[in-house]
Scaffold this motif. Structure first.
Motif, mmCIF file in Angstrom:
data_model
loop_
_atom_site.group_PDB
_atom_site.id
_atom_site.type_symbol
_atom_site.label_atom_id
_atom_site.label_comp_id
_atom_site.label_asym_id
_atom_site.label_seq_id
_atom_site.Cartn_x
_atom_site.Cartn_y
_atom_site.Cartn_z
ATOM 1 N N ASP A 432 -19.700 73.334 48.905
ATOM 2 C CA ASP A 432 -18.934 73.395 50.150
ATOM 3 C C ASP A 432 -19.879 73.519 51.345
ATOM 4 O O ASP A 432 -20.593 74.514 51.483
ATOM 5 N N LEU A 433 -19.868 72.506 52.214
ATOM 6 C CA LEU A 433 -20.738 72.537 53.399
ATOM 7 C C LEU A 433 -20.303 73.582 54.413
ATOM 8 O O LEU A 433 -21.083 73.969 55.281
ATOM 9 N N ASP A 434 -19.075 74.028 54.320
ATOM 10 C CA ASP A 434 -18.595 75.059 55.251
ATOM 11 C C ASP A 434 -19.079 76.452 54.850
ATOM 12 O O ASP A 434 -18.917 77.401 55.604
ATOM 13 N N ASP A 435 -19.669 76.537 53.650
ATOM 14 C CA ASP A 435 -20.188 77.812 53.155
ATOM 15 C C ASP A 435 -21.699 77.841 53.394
ATOM 16 O O ASP A 435 -22.459 77.182 52.691
ATOM 17 N N GLN A 436 -22.130 78.601 54.389
ATOM 18 C CA GLN A 436 -23.546 78.623 54.767
ATOM 19 C C GLN A 436 -24.430 79.121 53.627
ATOM 20 O O GLN A 436 -25.560 78.652 53.448
#
Length: 483
Positions: A432-436
């Protein structure tokens, strides 16, 4: 400062030679560049094992000379070792030819700036610093032997690299220790035949050194070396490659079983499953003995991954012989296998063998084996679906939101323990790219835990689970993704 570029060809053993060449040149005030257009010298580190590899290296000479006419072209590697004088005479595109014996002489040779050949004798094993690694981050090859004394009738390696020589265990341990300190996670042990370690004509000193360092007696030299490597401190894995089936060191199995570092991956080049062809190849095994070897490995290490190679179209290979090899492949069910049509190599015993098989038939038989292997591999890989496994991240494909596709899914390529560099399939990692935290974790050289979701051909799709090991960003090793 004189700038140079290395165009790599051939196997992992040739790759380590290229890394040593780079080290010797940099030590002598040459500068390695990653853009060939900036180079004063371009070294083509060639392969000369089979016809297709020779053609690839020859084509590279023409292509590079045409593209970079101002650069001087030096041919190195196996092709240079085997055909030095012939190539220098017939190819004006070349400005020099340097063999693969004592690689430490490369800087002196280039500085003389003479259009001559230098083919150092095949003695000992060249050692040196490898500041540049032509591989993915956290992975490196370590050569433990040079040359080969098996003399398989089809193989030109003894002609190119000489008889077997083994490397001192202290030197091997020191190099692996330094690699691990520099952030390398995966150590791949290589040689023409790891099983022959310590058995060369001049290897008495190797045996003495092993006896002093290894407290466990009655082990093969390779098993003793494995014991010493297993004692190296650090978080890393060791993958043994290229073990000849006729003298496979079965005593390494118990060491690997107890070890937290050695993985149960075995590259055993059987070449054929037909007894008459095996004998004609100057090998001593048989269909039944080779099956027994695989059964022994799997009994001791049930989860083992097996890779092998087959050579089709060898002189005298009948339809019945080809069928026996097919039966053998279906019986042993390796995770992976490579299939190659026989290449007739001059100066090898098989060059003059009668009852030659046409290239067309040899290629058809190779394709048949590949089709069978595809189904075996699929079955093997499907067993990993739903499991969690460690994966070494090799390349990040997408680590930012791709607005053109409106996707927030990150993609990376890596390898699990049952996938060797360059030759086996890979694992596609999705996250998930939204999860740094995920974005920070999925970086080249890191080891991550993934969950296997599905199989696509020879590759696996997986989802990120957690970070397992972070690559040392302060590593002294510079990785060049050329191969």
């Amino acid at each position: 400062m004189t700038k140079f570029y290395i165009d790599q060809h051939g196997c992992a053993k040739n790759q380590t030679d290229g890394e040593l060449i780079a080290g010797f040149l940099c030590k002598n005030n040459f500068e390695l560049v990653t853009d060939p257009s900036l180079a004063d010298f371009i070294l083509i580190n060639s392969c000369g094992f089979i016809e297709s590899a020779k053609k690839e290296s020859i084509d590279a000479i023409y292509s590079i000379k045409k593209t970079y006419p101002k650069a001087k072209i030096i041919l190195t590697g196996c092709l240079a070792q085997r055909y030095a004088d012939t190539l220098l005479e017939s190819m004006p595109e070349l400005d020099g030819i340097f063999g693969n014996g004592d690689l430490s002489k490369i800087a002196e040779y280039i500085k003389k700036n003479q259009r001559k050949t230098l083919v150092p004798a095949q003695k000992g094993i060249t050692e040196g610093v490898r500041p540049y690694i032509y591989n993915y981050k956290s992975s490196a090859f370590v050569k433990i032997t040079e040359g080969c004394s098996n003399h398989c009738s089809f193989c030109a390696i003894p002609l190119i690299r000489g008889e077997l020589r083994s490397r001192e265990p202290e030197s091997i341990i020191k190099e692996i220790t330094n690699l691990v300190k520099d952030g390398v996670y995966e150590i791949n042990l290589i040689g023409q035949d790891l099983a022959a370690y310590g058995t060369g004509a001049d290897d008495a000193f190797i045996l003495q050194s092993l006896d002093k360092s290894c407290t466990e007696k009655n082990l093969s030299p390779l098993a003793k070396l494995f014991t010493l490597i297993d004692g190296i401190k650090g978080d890393f894995i060791v993958r043994p490659l290229y073990i000849h089936p006729d003298h496979f060191n079965v005593d390494i199995l118990k060491i690997i079983k107890k070890s937290k570092k050695f993985i149960s991956y075995f590259d055993i080049p059987f070449q054929s499953g037909d007894n008459s062809i095996i004998k004609a190849m100057n090998r001593t095994g048989s269909f039944d003995e080779y099956v027994k070897l695989i059964d022994t490995i799997r009994k001791e290490l049930p989860e083992s991954a097996i890779r092998t190679t087959f050579l089709t179209g060898f002189p005298g290979e009948t339809d019945e012989a080809a069928e026996n090899t097919k039966r053998f492949l279906e019986r042993i069910e390796p995770h992976w296998s490579g299939c190659f049509a026989y290449s007739r190599e001059e100066d090898t015993p098989a060059y003059n063998y009668k009852k030659r098989v046409s290239k067309k038939i040899a290629q058809e038989r190779a394709q048949n084996l590949e089709n069978i292997q595809s189904q075996i591999t699929l079955k093997k890989l499907e067993k990993y679906i739903g499991q969690e496994t460690s994966v070494l991240v090799e390349e990040v494909i997408r680590n930012d939101v791709d607005y053109s596709e409106d996707s927030s899914e990150g993609l990376a390529i890596g390898r699990a323990w049952f996938q060797a560099p360059e030759v086996d399939g890979c694992v596609v990692i999705r996250y998930d790219l939204d999860d740094q935290k995920m974005k920070d974790s999925v970086q080249e050289g890191n080891v991550v835990t993934v969950k296997i979701l599905s199989v696509t051909g020879v590759d696996l799709d997986a989802s990120f689970v957690r970070l397992q090991k972070t690559f040392d960003v302060n590593s002294k090793r510079i990785y060049l993704s050329q191969v």
